[in-house]
Design a protein around this motif. Structure first.
Motif, short mmCIF file in Angstrom:
data_model
loop_
_atom_site.label_atom_id
_atom_site.label_comp_id
_atom_site.label_asym_id
_atom_site.label_seq_id
_atom_site.Cartn_x
_atom_site.Cartn_y
_atom_site.Cartn_z
N ARG A 6 0.53 -1.64 0.02
CA ARG A 6 -0.10 0.14 -0.51
C ARG A 6 0.93 1.53 -0.01
N LEU B 217 2.03 2.00 -3.80
CA LEU B 217 0.94 2.81 -4.42
C LEU B 217 0.44 3.51 -4.68
N THR C 257 -10.21 -4.01 -9.80
CA THR C 257 -8.52 -3.23 -10.00
C THR C 257 -7.68 -5.14 -9.42
N ILE D 134 -5.56 -7.49 -8.61
CA ILE D 134 -3.87 -7.82 -8.44
C ILE D 134 -3.90 -9.33 -8.35
N LEU E 202 -4.21 -4.55 1.60
CA LEU E 202 -3.36 -4.50 0.77
C LEU E 202 -2.20 -4.61 2.15
N ILE F 281 1.40 -1.92 -13.41
CA ILE F 281 0.31 -1.51 -12.77
C ILE F 281 -0.06 -1.29 -14.64
N ILE G 45 -2.87 -4.99 -11.39
CA ILE G 45 -1.60 -4.55 -10.67
C ILE G 45 -0.73 -5.78 -10.20
N ASN G 46 0.65 -5.98 -11.27
CA ASN G 46 1.26 -7.46 -10.95
C ASN G 46 2.37 -7.36 -10.23
#
Length: 721
Positions: free
Chosen positions: A76, A79, A108, A110, A127, A140, A158-159
Motif C-alpha cells: 500500500r 502504490l 482492479t 491484483i 494490501l 500497473i 496490478i502485478n
C-alpha cells in the motif's frame, strides 16, 4: 505485541549463516541504453516481454531500486505514491482499496506473478497482507484488461513480480525495520537464493507485528489494531531438459489480530502455482499451469463466530508462437472453479467458468505496433461475456510516439450478490442474493414480481489516447487522456415484496403474501423490507494523466505525475435535470443546480506526486524526498439527496512529504532512516471535527476520518550476503 522470540532467533541464525557467502552486486530492472534513454521490460500488459517505451497502453513500472529507496515494507505504501492510483478507505468497516483512473477497487485485479490474489472485504484486497519481500518489480496496467485476465480487470491490473534465482549464485538478504512516531511496528525479512546448473531455489520469510495505533482518535475504528503476522514464500525451478522447464512456487500468510477484549480476527492466505514450460522450438512455447489459492478469515465477536473461506482452482494452458520476425500470437484457455463458504451464505457455493483468449501482437511497419486481443468466458452461474481490445503505438519520430487503446472489460457477479442470505428481522430488513430469493422465496409464486436470477456481468468500455515525448536525453514525458463507461453496475434495491399491509390486498394476493412470510420466517403482522440486487447503474470516469521521468545525470533523478479526474453517475445526472431537491445546512429546501454536481463519492479531481532521488556513488549514500497531494473529496452523501454535490461534507485537501536517506557500509550492510509525513500534516482546522468553510456551503471533514496521517519515522538495517 512483539514477535515470537523463536522466529527472531531463527532469522538471526540465518543471517549468520548467509554472512559466509559472497555478495552479488544487485541489479535494477531499469537500464540505460546507448542513447541514455530509459529501457524497461515488463510482461503484464501483453503477457510477453516488452519494452515499456514501445507499449501502446498506459503502464507504470515500479522497480526494485525504487522500492528499496523509499523503504516501504507493504504494498500500500508503494502504490500510494503512483500517478492515477488512489487508496480509498471505505465508510463502512476498516477496509482500504485501490482506485485506478477513478474506477473502484472492486474492478482492479491484483496478482502475484500473474495469478490473482483473492479474499476481498467490501470489494477491497487488504494490501497490508502483501509484503514487498523478494519483489523484483511492480507493474500497473491502466484501463480494461479483461481480454487477457478476465473478471476484476475491468479497471486495470496490478502485478507483483518476484525475483528469480540467477545463474550460479548463492546469496542471502536479511533486514530489520522498526517504525516509531505515530506507528508501532517491527518488520523482519530474510531471503535466500540459490542457482546451480539445472536447479534454482528461492526461499523467504517476513515477520511483522504492531502494538496498534490510532491516527484518528476522534473516530472509530482504529487505524491499525494490534497484530502479529508472518509470510512464507518459496520457489523451485528445475530444467528437466533443454526444452522442458519445471517451475513451482507457494506463498503462505497468517495473521492474528486483537481488536478488543472479546473481539479477535485471524486470517490465512495460501496460494501455489505450478507450471510446466515446453519449448517446442525457438518460436513456439506451450505453458501448462495449475494455480490454487485459498483465503480464510475467522472473526470472533463475544463468542459469535463469523467465517469467510474462499478458494480458487485454475488449470490453464497457454501457447505463444512468433512468426515473420514481427508478430507474436498468444492463445489459450482454462477453467475457474471458484468456491465460497461464508456466514450468511447457505451450504457453501461454487462457480464454474471456462474461458478462452487470443492475442496478436505485430508490427506492420517498423514504426507501428498493434496489439489485438479478445476473451470469451462462460459460466454455470452468470451470463457469458466477450471482451475484445485493440491497442496501437506509432513512432512519429525519435521524439514523439502516439498511442491509443480501446477495450471492453467485465466483472462477474460475486457470491454475495447471488447467494447472500442475511436476515435482520428485528431492524425490519433482510438482504437476499438473486439465486436465494428465486430458489427459496418466490419460486412458484407467479403473482409476485420475479427477480432476475442470473445477473449480467458488469461491463465497461475504456478509451486511452496519449503521447510519449522524449524532448531531450534522459527525459520521458507521458500524456494520457482516458474515458471509462461502466454499464450494468450491480446494486441493491428494495423489492417491496412485503411492504404493504395485508388489509389492503385481495384475498388471492393475501395468500401469496402469507406464503412469502412463511418462507422468510416472519409473522403475518410484520412489515419488512426485502432487498436484493439488479443491474441498473451507469457511471463514467474521465480525465488526463501526465507522467515525467527525468534522469538529470547519473546521480540525480526526478519523477512527477498529475491526474485530473471527472466522474459521474448518468442516472443521477438525468435526475438533476428533472429537478432534485435537498435541505441545506439551514434546513431550507433547495433545487440543485447542475453545476453543483460533484460526481462519484471518494474521488478527488486533482492528484499530484513528485519525487527526487540523489545517489552518491563515491560515498555510497542516497537521499530522496517525495511529496503527495490529493484535493478535496466527498466520502458520502450528507444532505440526503442521494448524490454527491458541493453542499455535502468534504474531506479537506491533503499534502504529505516523505523523506529517506540510505547509507551502504562495508559493501554488505545498508542503513536507512526515513520519515513519513515529515511536516505532520493532520488535516484539521482548529482541531474541529466539522468546519463549515466550503465556499458553496458544505462542510469540511478532517482527513483523519478517512486517511492514515500522523508523522512516523523508521530505521531499517539490511544485510546482503
Amino acid at each position: 505485541m512483539f514477535l515470537n522470540k523463536l522466529y527472531l532467533f531463527f532469522l538471526l541464525f540465518c543471517g549468520a549463516i548467509f554472512s559466509q557467502v559472497d555478495l552479488e552486486k544487485k541489479q535494477d530492472t531499469t537500464n540505460i541504453n546507448s542513447n541514455n534513454q530509459l529501457d524497461e521490460v515488463i510482461v503484464t500488459a501483453t503477457r510477453t516481454k516488452r519494452q515499456l517505451s514501445s507499449l501502446p497502453m498506459p503502464v507504470t513500472l515500479i522497480t526494485k531500486k525504487q522500492i528499496k529507496e523509499i523503504g516501504s515494507v507493504r504494498l500500500r505504501d508503494i502504490l500510494l505514491e503512483q500517478t492515477g492510483v488512489t487508496l480509498v478507505r471505505e465508510n463502512a468497516g476498516n477496509s482500504e482499496g485501490i482506485q485506478l483512473q477513478g474506477i473502484a477497487a472492486d474492478y482492479t485485479l491484483i496478482m502475484i506473478d500473474g495469478v490473482p490474489v483473492v479474499g476481498r472485504t467490501a470489494g477491497n484486497i487488504d494490501l497490508n497482507r502483501i509484503t514487498v519481500n523478494n519483489i523484483k518489480q511492480i507493474e500497473i496496467v491502466k484501463g480494461p484488461s479483461s481480454s487477457l485476465y478476465g473478471s476484476e480487470a475491468m479497471g486495470g491490473v496490478i502485478n507483483i513480480i518476484t525475483e528469480r534465482p540467477k545463474n550460479d549464485t548463492f546469496k542471502g538478504q536479511y533486514h530489520v525495520l522498526t517504525r516509531g512516531g505515530s506507528r508501532n511496528e517491527l518488520d523482519i525479512n530474510s531471503n535466500i537464493s540459490y542457482r546451480k546448473s539445472k536447479l534454482g531455489i528461492i526461499g523467504g520469510v517476513n515477520l511483522n507485528s504492531s502494538g496498534g495505533f490510532d491516527l484518528t482518535p476522534q473516530t472509530s475504528p482504529k487505524t491499525v489494531y494490534p497484530h502479529q503476522n508472518y509470510t512464507l514464500n518459496a520457489q523451485v525451478l528445475y530444467d528437466i531438459s533443454n526444452s522442458l522447464n519445471f517451475d513451482t512456487s507457494f506463498r503462505y500468510y497468517n495473521q492474528d489480530q486483537f481488536i478488543s477484549s472479546g473481539i479477535t480476527n485471524s486470517q490465512t492466505d495460501f496460494n501455489s502455482n505450478t507450471k510446466l514450460i515446453h519449448k517446442l522450438s525457438d518460436r513456439w512455447n506451450i505453458d501448462y499451469t495449475f494455480y490454487a489459492t485459498r483465503f480464510k478469515t475467522i472473526s470472533d465477536f463475544y463468542g459469535n463466530t463469523s467465517l469467510f473461506d474462499r478458494s480458487l482452482f485454475r488449470p490453464e494452458i497457454r501457447s505463444d508462437y512468433s512468426f515473420l520476425n514481427t508478430a507474436t500470437l498468444i492463445f489459450g484457455g482454462g477453467v475457474n472453479i471458484d468456491a465460497l463458504d461464508r456466514t450468511f451464505i447457505d451450504k457453501g457455493k461454487k462457480f464454474k467458468a471456462w474461458y478462452g483468449f487470443v492475442q496478436l501482437d505485430f508490427n506492420p511497419t517498423e514504426k507501428i505496433n498493434i496489439v489485438y486481443g479478445a476473451r470469451y468466458e462462460g459460466s454455470d452461474s452468470y451470463q457469458s461475456a466477450f471482451t475484445p481490445k485493440i491497442s496501437a503505438n506509432y513512432e512519429l519520430n525519435d521524439i514523439i510516439s502516439v498511442r491509443g487503446s480501446v477495450g471492453y472489460g467485465f466483472k462477474i457477479p460475486d457470491f454475495r450478490q447471488l447467494f447472500f442470505n442475511f436476515r435482520n428481522v428485528n431492524n425490519g430488513y433482510i438482504v437476499l442474493g438473486t439465486h436465494t430469493i428465486n430458489d427459496e422465496i418466490t419460486n412458484g409464486l407467479d403473482t409476485v414480481v420475479q427477480v432476475e436470477r442470473n445477473l449480467k456481468p458488469e461491463s465497461s468500455i475504456g478509451y486511452n489516447f496519449g503521447f510519449q515525448i522524449k524532448p531531450v536525453e534522459g527525459l520521458r514525458i507521458n500524456i494520457n487522456a482516458f474515458r471509462n463507461d461502466i454499464n450494468d453496475l450491480i446494486d441493491s434495491y428494495d423489492t417491496k415484496l412485503l411492504s404493504r399491509s395485508l388489509e389492503d390486498l385481495s384475498p388471492e394476493v393475501v395468500e401469496v403474501q402469507k406464503e412469502l412470510r412463511r418462507r422468510i420466517g416472519i409473522s403475518e403482522d410484520r412489515h419488512i423490507r426485502v432487498f436484493t440486487y439488479r443491474n441498473f447503474k451507469e457511471t463514467f470516469t474521465q480525465g488526463i494523466e501526465v507522467d515525467i521521468n527525468y534522469k538529470i545525470n547519473k546521480n540525480l533523478r526526478f519523477l512527477a505525475g498529475y491526474q485530473f479526474l471527472d466522474t459521474g453517475n448518468k442516472v443521477e445526472i438525468d435526475e438533476i435535470k428533472k429537478g432534485v431537491y435537498y435541505k441545506d445546512e439551514n434546513g431550507i429546501s433547495q433545487k440543485l443546480d447542475p453545476s453543483a454536481y460533484f460526481g462519484l463519492a471518494n474521488r478527488s479531481r486533482h492528484m499530484l506526486n513528485a519525487k527526487i532521488f540523489y545517489e552518491n556513488f563515491q560515498h555510497k549514500f542516497a537521499v530522496n524526498l517525495r511529496g503527495i497531494y490529493r484535493s478535496e473529496f466527498v466520502p458520502m452523501d450528507s444532505n440526503n439527496n442521494d448524490l454527491i454535490d458541493t453542499y455535502d461534507n468534504f474531506v479537506k485537501p491533503n499534502t504529505q512529504i516523505n523523506f529517506a536517506v540510505n547509507k551502504e557500509l562495508f559493501g554488505l550492510v545498508n542503513l536507512q532512516f526515513g520519515i513519513d509525513n515529515l511536516f505532520n500534516y493532520d488535516g484539521l482546522n482548529n482541531k474541529e471535527l466539522f468546519n463549515f468553510s466550503n465556499p458553496n456551503g458544505g462542510g469540511v471533514v478532517p482527513n483523519e476520518s478517512f486517511l492514515q496521517l500522523g508523522r512516523s519515522y523508521y530505521v531499517r538495517t539490511q544485510i546482503n550476503i
